[in-house]
Write a protein that holds these residues in place. Structure first.
Motif, PDB file in Angstrom:
ATOM      1  N   LYS A  24       0.839  -1.202   0.000  1.00  0.00           N
ATOM      2  CA  LYS A  24       0.000   0.000   0.000  1.00  0.00           C
ATOM      3  C   LYS A  24       0.870   1.246   0.000  1.00  0.00           C
ATOM      4  O   LYS A  24       2.071   1.185   0.281  1.00  0.00           O
ATOM      5  CB  LYS A  24      -0.906   0.001   1.234  1.00  0.00           C
ATOM      6  CG  LYS A  24      -1.850  -1.197   1.299  1.00  0.00           C
ATOM      7  CD  LYS A  24      -2.673  -1.157   2.570  1.00  0.00           C
ATOM      8  CE  LYS A  24      -3.619  -2.364   2.644  1.00  0.00           C
ATOM      9  NZ  LYS A  24      -4.400  -2.361   3.900  1.00  0.00           N
ATOM     10  N   ASP A  25       0.273   2.351  -0.283  1.00  0.00           N
ATOM     11  CA  ASP A  25       1.002   3.607  -0.257  1.00  0.00           C
ATOM     12  C   ASP A  25       1.616   3.825   1.115  1.00  0.00           C
ATOM     13  O   ASP A  25       0.988   3.547   2.138  1.00  0.00           O
ATOM     14  CB  ASP A  25       0.082   4.782  -0.592  1.00  0.00           C
ATOM     15  CG  ASP A  25      -0.350   4.772  -2.050  1.00  0.00           C
ATOM     16  OD1 ASP A  25       0.093   3.851  -2.775  1.00  0.00           O
ATOM     17  OD2 ASP A  25      -1.110   5.666  -2.452  1.00  0.00           O
ATOM     18  N   ILE A  27       4.431   5.199  -3.473  1.00  0.00           N
ATOM     19  CA  ILE A  27       3.706   6.471  -3.379  1.00  0.00           C
ATOM     20  C   ILE A  27       2.486   6.491  -4.292  1.00  0.00           C
ATOM     21  O   ILE A  27       1.836   7.522  -4.434  1.00  0.00           O
ATOM     22  CB  ILE A  27       4.627   7.652  -3.709  1.00  0.00           C
ATOM     23  CG1 ILE A  27       5.218   7.508  -5.123  1.00  0.00           C
ATOM     24  CG2 ILE A  27       5.755   7.766  -2.689  1.00  0.00           C
ATOM     25  CD1 ILE A  27       6.031   8.724  -5.560  1.00  0.00           C
ATOM     26  N   GLY A  28       2.173   5.333  -4.907  1.00  0.00           N
ATOM     27  CA  GLY A  28       0.989   5.279  -5.740  1.00  0.00           C
ATOM     28  C   GLY A  28       1.046   4.131  -6.723  1.00  0.00           C
ATOM     29  O   GLY A  28       1.986   3.339  -6.734  1.00  0.00           O
ATOM     30  N   LYS A  29       0.021   4.048  -7.568  1.00  0.00           N
ATOM     31  CA  LYS A  29      -0.040   3.020  -8.597  1.00  0.00           C
ATOM     32  C   LYS A  29       0.388   3.619  -9.932  1.00  0.00           C
ATOM     33  O   LYS A  29       0.250   4.816 -10.179  1.00  0.00           O
ATOM     34  CB  LYS A  29      -1.460   2.464  -8.722  1.00  0.00           C
ATOM     35  CG  LYS A  29      -1.935   1.701  -7.500  1.00  0.00           C
ATOM     36  CD  LYS A  29      -1.350   0.303  -7.448  1.00  0.00           C
ATOM     37  CE  LYS A  29      -2.041  -0.607  -8.444  1.00  0.00           C
ATOM     38  NZ  LYS A  29      -1.574  -2.007  -8.305  1.00  0.00           N
ATOM     39  N   GLU A  30       0.930   2.753 -10.780  1.00  0.00           N
ATOM     40  CA  GLU A  30       1.365   3.152 -12.117  1.00  0.00           C
ATOM     41  C   GLU A  30       0.721   2.177 -13.089  1.00  0.00           C
ATOM     42  O   GLU A  30       1.176   1.038 -13.219  1.00  0.00           O
ATOM     43  CB  GLU A  30       2.888   3.105 -12.218  1.00  0.00           C
ATOM     44  CG  GLU A  30       3.435   3.585 -13.549  1.00  0.00           C
ATOM     45  CD  GLU A  30       3.771   5.068 -13.551  1.00  0.00           C
ATOM     46  OE1 GLU A  30       4.296   5.533 -14.563  1.00  0.00           O
ATOM     47  OE2 GLU A  30       3.502   5.756 -12.543  1.00  0.00           O
ATOM     48  N   MET A  51       6.728   8.535   2.849  1.00  0.00           N
ATOM     49  CA  MET A  51       6.356   9.171   1.588  1.00  0.00           C
ATOM     50  C   MET A  51       7.406  10.154   1.072  1.00  0.00           C
ATOM     51  O   MET A  51       7.244  10.709  -0.001  1.00  0.00           O
ATOM     52  CB  MET A  51       5.023   9.926   1.764  1.00  0.00           C
ATOM     53  CG  MET A  51       3.859   9.057   2.198  1.00  0.00           C
ATOM     54  SD  MET A  51       3.370   7.839   0.951  1.00  0.00           S
ATOM     55  CE  MET A  51       2.625   8.896  -0.275  1.00  0.00           C
ATOM     56  N   LYS A  76       4.255   2.867  -8.295  1.00  0.00           N
ATOM     57  CA  LYS A  76       5.146   4.016  -8.433  1.00  0.00           C
ATOM     58  C   LYS A  76       5.950   4.128  -7.146  1.00  0.00           C
ATOM     59  O   LYS A  76       5.388   4.308  -6.066  1.00  0.00           O
ATOM     60  CB  LYS A  76       4.328   5.281  -8.668  1.00  0.00           C
ATOM     61  CG  LYS A  76       5.170   6.501  -9.010  1.00  0.00           C
ATOM     62  CD  LYS A  76       4.272   7.696  -9.339  1.00  0.00           C
ATOM     63  CE  LYS A  76       5.098   8.897  -9.764  1.00  0.00           C
ATOM     64  NZ  LYS A  76       4.242  10.059 -10.067  1.00  0.00           N
ATOM     65  N   THR A 116      11.619   8.467  -9.256  1.00  0.00           N
ATOM     66  CA  THR A 116      10.519   7.507  -9.153  1.00  0.00           C
ATOM     67  C   THR A 116      10.655   6.473 -10.273  1.00  0.00           C
ATOM     68  O   THR A 116      11.178   6.763 -11.355  1.00  0.00           O
ATOM     69  CB  THR A 116       9.153   8.209  -9.277  1.00  0.00           C
ATOM     70  OG1 THR A 116       9.085   8.908 -10.518  1.00  0.00           O
ATOM     71  CG2 THR A 116       8.949   9.174  -8.122  1.00  0.00           C
TER      72      THR A 116
END
Length: 823
Positions: free
Chosen positions: A64-65, A87-90, A123, A96, A104
């Motif tokens: 998870k983030d 820090i997120g999905k790509e 983060m 990501k 990144t």
């Protein structure tokens, strides 16, 4: 250090875990105290293991983030592991991830290998750097303490544990071990703990087990290895550490000893191979086997390495060289090996790599040198002593370059009174070509004879001469030494009015001769009607020639030789030789390269074109005549020998007339010839304009010529021939005369042309932007704007691709550095 209340802390941790985590699939958590395990042993709670397995099955759900993970990037040798925060999905599947450098990356789930436990809401770049710094600091402290904390925890977990099953039950997760080793289970401490467990001094005490890499609460599981296994690994680590220290020391000494100028001159901290260990000395020799391929193309390197695999010694040397370079953190390539050998002064920048690769022996083994000395002092019996013709009363002129050491031919003129039939007595000229007679001293099956056969030929390079015989012999008893009585094989010929050889008057005989040494320049000077030459002026010169006792006789003899050479040239022109198309001879290129403290890279290079004048023509024509006479003798008497032939394509009168006279027309003639052939049958040699031709005039320099000497002299004595037949002209194994001749030039061709091109290129590069005159010799009939150029000043010929059309015969000026790229 392990905290003093470690046992109580561990038990408390398990009790909390048992009370707070629900069981999966109906299994009930069992406290460590409820098991039959030693009081100080730790086993992972069942619920923790089940949850780890569950989290493994749902890896992507755990990612998870804000989670801190280790992930891989790159492939093969470039593959690396990095730490980063999600820090997120790509896209649909990728994550990501931010790394410690602030960059990144789009990372697929399969490339994520570990999730750091207790790491949440990570983060920022600073947070990632904080974890990496903690790991680095932990490793430094662990190294300073000798891994004591990890070892004490390992010993505590294995207390009263003597078998593998017991050790498996003493597993602990990363969070637990972080509490034990660092007294803290934060994500920073967990990441630092993992670093010392996997990379620290006592990293062999634990091994990662299970599937807890993505358990956010506990992390990976670690099983303590058994004591005997750890003891073995510790001993191996000590050996490896000692070996690593040795290599580090060697790397440092290599670095300190690098000779940056590449000249091969010793630096203040020279790397002296002889002072190194036997292993290092062998590695350096192996590096030569790898480095000698540096001048080959990638495809040629592959072919060479493949060929080396077929020889066990070569394969071992290649493997040793590559491993050595890897051990000192260098790329295992031929060019890196070459650069290292140059930097250490073992090679120079200009070491001839072909000599190393082809394993050419540049010096003779001590046994051959001793044999040469023994032959010089105690020559074997002369098998031809009773039949040697004494020709010492005839002036015999050995004409060659001043630098020549191996004197293998000389020329004489004899005037005879002959009565043909019942007619009057008249004078007739006999030309004698005296050839050095190595077979007087060298027996066919002797060690020196076998070594000469293996070497096949003397090799003439810009930097050195690699002789076929030890120089103590080649320039000594085997040569026609000036002023001394020498053994020779003499060819006596009479010419008819057209310049052809009168076969009925031809003589081939062992002989005694006494030579006078003359250089080409001296002969040209003596034959110049406008030059004033006397003995006094000659004796004051730098020439090594003997003083000429009778100048008038000498000049008269040379003029007779000159006239005979002109007769022979006309004979060959009438036979359709190259000279029938163009009498001009292209200049010879002479290259000399030698070490010099004043030269660039410690080397001086001299190149010049040697024009061919009267003296060269005399020697050339009479050597060709001697070779033709021997071919005629072999054909008449059925003596097997390697006959040389060549064809020529017909040129139209228009082609010849349209080509400018001089170098261009001579090059046109050369282009009309086909490759020369060697056969057991006498065939025409069109390029020379002769019906048959063999080579016999350089027995000190070419083994094929020496073999013909053995053959002829055996026939003259009536002995069995050493080479009785040439059954198969395709035979190239060296067993027949044809095979010997075909193999003779292989090594010299592989060495001489590349060496000349190398030093020519170096010479032109050094001239930089200085212009060099060029002459367009010809254009390529199949390729547009591709031309052959002659560099008249140097005698060099090269191929040039032009951006515009050029005319044959056109003269240009080009920058030398640009010309260097053509070689």
């Amino acid at each position: 250090m392990v905290p003093s209340n470690a046992r109580s802390l561990v038990l408390a941790l398990f009790a909390i875990a048992a009370a707070s985590i629900e069981c999966c699939s109906g299994f009930t958590f069992t406290s460590p105290r409820s098991r039959s395990i030693p009081p100080l042993s730790i086993s992972q709670p069942t619920s923790s293991r089940l949850c780890a397995a569950k989290s493994s099955d749902n890896k992507e759900d755990a990612l998870k983030d804000g989670r801190l993970v280790e992930f891989t990037s790159g492939t093969g040798a470039n593959k690396q592991i990095s730490l980063g925060a999600i820090i997120g999905k790509e896209g649909k599947k990728n994550f990501k991830i931010l790394n410690s450098s602030g960059r990144t990356s789009s990372v697929p789930p399969r490339s994520i290998k570990l999730m750091v436990p207790n790491a949440r809401e990570i983060m920022t770049q600073a947070q990632i750097v904080q974890h990496e710094n903690a790991a680095a600091n932990a490793l430094q402290k662990d190294a300073a303490a000798g891994g004591q904390s990890v070892a004490e925890v390992w010993e505590m977990l294995l207390e009263d544990c003597n078998d593998e099953e017991c050790a498996a039950e003493a597993t602990a997760d990363l969070v637990t071990l972080s509490e034990l080793i660092l007294g803290d289970s934060s994500s920073i401490s967990c990441y630092a703990t993992r670093a010392v467990l996997t990379e620290g001094v006592e990293s062999f005490c634990f091994k990662e087990v299970g599937n807890g890499y993505f358990d956010p609460a506990s992390g990976p599981m670690y099983e303590p290895r058994q004591m005997d296994i750890v003891a073995t690994m510790r001993n191996r680590a000590k050996v490896e550490a000692k070996e690593a220290a040795r290599w580090e020391n060697l790397k440092q000494r290599i670095y300190n000893a690098r000779n940056s100028d590449g000249s091969g001159a010793a630096s203040s901290s020279s790397f002296i191979v002889e002072n190194e260990s036997e292993e290092t000395q062998m590695a350096m020799k192996s590096l030569e086997r790898l480095g000698c391929m540096a001048n080959l193309s990638p495809d040629e390197i592959k072919q060479q390495e493949k060929a080396m695999q077929g020889d066990r010694n070569d394969a071992d040397e290649l493997a040793t060289a590559k491993k050595f370079l890897q051990n000192i953190d260098r790329r295992a390539t031929p060019e890196v090996a070459r650069q290292l050998l140059v930097s250490l002064g073992i090679w120079t920048k200009h070491t001839n790599l072909d000599i190393v690769r082809l394993k050419v022996r540049t010096v003779f083994d001590a046994c051959y040198e001793r044999a040469a000395v023994d032959i010089a002092s105690h020559p074997p019996p002369d098998l031809d002593e009773g039949s040697r013709l004494d020709l010492t009363h005839l002036p015999a002129f050995a004409i060659d370059e001043a630098s020549t050491k191996e004197i293998d031919d000389a020329l004489s003129v004899e005037m005879l009174e002959i009565k043909d039939g019942g007619g009057p007595i008249h004078k007739r000229q006999r030309l004698w070509i005296h050839i050095a007679d190595p077979t007087r001293c060298i027996e066919l099956g002797s060690p020196l004879g076998q070594e000469a056969r293996r070497r096949a030929t003397s090799i003439y390079l810009p930097t050195e001469t690699i002789p076929m015989f030890p120089m103590s012999l080649a320039a000594g008893p085997l040569s026609l030494r000036p002023g001394e009585v020498s053994c020779a094989l003499s060819v006596g010929i009479m010419l008819d009015d057209a310049g052809g050889i009168d076969e009925d008057k031809m003589i081939i005989t062992p002989s005694y001769v006494r030579t006078t040494r003359l250089t080409y320049d001296e002969v040209d000077l003596l034959l110049n009607p406008f030059a004033m030459v006397d003995n006094e002026s000659k004796s004051d010169s730098d020439s090594e020639s003997n003083n000429i006792e009778d100048m008038e006789t000498t000049v008269e003899s040379l003029r007779q030789l000159q006239y005979a050479s002109e007769q022979r040239l006309r004979w060959r022109i009438d036979g359709g030789s190259l000279e029938s198309i163009s009498p001009y001879e292209l200049p010879d290129m002479t290259i000399k390269a030698r070490p010099s403290p004043d030269g660039i890279d410690g080397w001086e290079v001299d190149i010049y074109a040697k024009e061919r004048h009267t003296a060269n023509r005399i020697v050339t024509e009479l050597m060709l005549a001697a070779n033709e006479a021997v071919a005629l003798y072999g054909n008449t008497h059925g003596v097997p020998m390697p006959f040389r032939s060549q064809g020529m394509d017909a040129l139209s009168d228009d082609e010849i007339e349209m080509t400018p006279e001089g170098p261009c027309r001579s090059w046109l003639a050369i282009l009309s010839t086909t490759p020369s052939q060697i056969s057991s049958n006498p065939l025409p040699h069109a390029g020379l304009g002769l019906d048959m031709y063999a080579q016999v005039t350089s027995p000190v320099r070419r083994y094929a010529d020496l073999a013909v000497h053995f053959q002829i002299k055996s026939h003259l004595r009536g002995d069995p021939l050493p080479f009785p037949g040439n059954d198969n002209d395709d035979n190239t194994n060296g067993e027949t005369m044809v095979g010997i001749a075909k193999n003779a030039g292989t090594i010299s061709r592989q060495l001489e042309r590349p060496a000349n091109d190398y030093w020519l290129k170096e010479f032109l590069k050094r001239r930089g932007t200085q212009t060099t005159k060029v002459l367009v010799l010809s254009s390529d009939r199949w390729k547009d704007n591709v031309f052959k150029l002659l560099l008249p000043e140097l005698g060099a010929i090269c191929t040039y691709s032009s951006t515009k059309p050029l005319a044959v015969g056109e003269q240009l000026e080009m920058q030398s550095v640009h010309l260097s790229e053509l070689f």
